[in-house]
Design an enzyme around this catalytic site. Structure first.
Site, PDB file in Angstrom:
ATOM      1  N   VAL B 161       0.868  -1.172   0.000  1.00  0.00           N
ATOM      2  CA  VAL B 161       0.000   0.000   0.000  1.00  0.00           C
ATOM      3  C   VAL B 161       0.908   1.226   0.000  1.00  0.00           C
ATOM      4  O   VAL B 161       1.991   1.204   0.581  1.00  0.00           O
ATOM      5  CB  VAL B 161      -0.930   0.006   1.231  1.00  0.00           C
ATOM      6  N   CYS B 162       0.482   2.268  -0.706  1.00  0.00           N
ATOM      7  CA  CYS B 162       1.203   3.550  -0.718  1.00  0.00           C
ATOM      8  C   CYS B 162       2.639   3.340  -1.224  1.00  0.00           C
ATOM      9  O   CYS B 162       2.869   2.602  -2.170  1.00  0.00           O
ATOM     10  CB  CYS B 162       1.158   4.156   0.693  1.00  0.00           C
ATOM     11  N   THR B 163       3.621   3.982  -0.576  1.00  0.00           N
ATOM     12  CA  THR B 163       4.999   3.915  -1.081  1.00  0.00           C
ATOM     13  C   THR B 163       5.664   2.564  -0.814  1.00  0.00           C
ATOM     14  O   THR B 163       6.829   2.370  -1.184  1.00  0.00           O
ATOM     15  CB  THR B 163       5.862   5.031  -0.452  1.00  0.00           C
TER      16      THR B 163
END
Lengths: 292, 292
Positions: B161-163
């Site tokens: 998720v995300c970076t």
């Protein structure tokens, strides 16, 4: 607010832009903070409309049997606001777990940052997360109910997510107010004098209540808009990239397939009845809190 | 799975229906667990289609500088699944904080449950949450990258998720795969051989990546649907009442007001460039991982 503290609240998102911090050390050095300070003062001066606003004091109840996600949505939004103090409040400072010890879940203990006794008065936000059976325990807990009643009568906003509203209600804080809770416990609201309202986030005067668990993000952004400004809340929404796209459409009893609703309802058993009973009992126990 | 453990995983949601547990003790007694066991076996027998499925082993990386909400969305969904083991993995068992120590945020330390050395092999799910600057530290951390590369080549699903996707990418795990990340770091994907794809959740073969922070719930439910069944994921969605209603429409650069995008972009500074630089550097450092 102390200028240096204020700057430090900007570091988390800005840190990346510096590419500093050697592996395993994500803490900026004093020098790096100084280096960023000037840059951020420049940014801030360009965006006064976002950054102005009085310091906010937010008190979030934490307790055994709380559901951690109920806390995390609002906490994530509140942490993204500048110039605020966030207190995690309980009877003592011993860590509380978000799940009953009977469960095999990964346990993430939450350590309160202050106690009922030391919690600041006249909070800008009083918040209660949900979670069963923790919620039902709290509805019978005189120490908790007294704390909430006292803080609730002076707080600027009295708020909750999920079954947290039943605890607010037990303290007489929703008597005559529209409110919501998790769909499986809606029957618990009426005995507390609240007007059950089937909305994701319900605002009635200074009472703001969210639905089950995941409503915390919608709730948090709604409150951020009231506390600061819609533009401020939009900045947080963009920062958190909150553009939800549920892969299924089963988030409410209204939209869930019959078989899915049947299974989850069976899993909840007679939770609705228990909520109703606990609410009726609480209103009797704390009758004086319901006088208006 | 041990039958008693299996039953215990059902207790949390069922506990409420019993209204047991005196205040401040939300742990059911052995007798109460026994009492519920029969009831749940009955329920389970009625819902085999939801409950069957092999035991799942899920490994979630935790690290200093991680953004807690990136972990909590997926963790909340995975915890709602039955018959699974969830491991929080790091180099050692010392608690990690989700925010740089430079910040004034409420710090909720996360204690890893296992180490790189002891983590089960052939995970059903390998998951990496995001968070800056932690992400950029990890992209330069040979110990972390080696662990992810080894686990990633044997895991059933390689996810983030995300970076977190930039860390997977640094380990050569997204080379030739469609993937996404937080909107502010999309430039970091191409140097890692990934195909930047602007979707909330991106599935390419056994790689499943989510966008910024709050995509974790959409990601988690998507994966639950792949691991079990759509109906199973729908049951979790209903349990968590995931029927999002954002009060504003600023969750993406595409929909956010210009002034809001300007402010948040300034706050992120040159994060996009840093991501690109870190990605280029990582591909050089771990070139052997990119051979196919």
């Amino acid at each position: 607010m102390d200028r240096r503290l204020f700057i430090k609240t900007l570091i988390a998102s800005a840190a990346a832009s510096q590419g500093f911090a050697k592996a395993n050390d994500s803490s900026p050095t004093a020098a790096q903070i100084d280096a960023m300070e000037q840059k951020h003062l420049e940014i801030m001066s360009r965006y006064q409309s976002f950054l102005e606003g009085e310091k906010l004091t937010i008190g979030m109840l934490v307790y055994p049997g709380m559901f951690l996600m109920d806390l995390m949505g609002p906490l994530t939004v509140f942490e993204a606001m500048l110039n605020r103090d966030i207190h995690l409040v309980w009877k003592d400072l011993k860590p509380v777990n978000e799940k009953p010890t009977g469960s095999t879940s990964v346990s993430i203990p939450i350590t309160p940052t202050t106690t009922f006794k030391d919690c600041p008065k006249k909070l800008d936000v009083l918040f209660v997360p949900g979670g069963v059976p923790g919620t039902f325990n709290l509805m019978r807990d005189t120490e908790v109910i007294s704390f909430l009643h006292e803080q609730g009568t002076s707080a600027r906003f009295v708020t909750s997510v999920c079954t947290g509203s039943l605890v607010l209600g037990a303290a007489g804080l929703l008597n005559g107010y529209k409110a919501t809770t998790h769909w499986a416990t809606m029957e618990g609201l009426a005995p507390l004098g609240a007007k059950p309202t089937n909305q994701r986030v319900v605002i009635d005067r200074n009472r703001v209540t969210g639905g089950g668990v995941t409503s915390g993000l919608d709730f948090g952004l709604t409150l951020a808009g009231l506390l600061r400004s819609p533009a401020y809340a939009e900045a947080i929404q963009l920062y958190l990239e909150y553009d939800p796209k549920p892969p299924f459409n089963a988030g409410t009893p209204r939209t869930a397939p019959k078989s899915v609703l049947g299974f989850v309802s069976d899993m909840f058993g007679n939770t609705g009845d228990v909520a109703k009973t606990a609410a009726t009992e609480a209103r009797l126990n704390y009758a004086s809190y319901f006088k208006r």
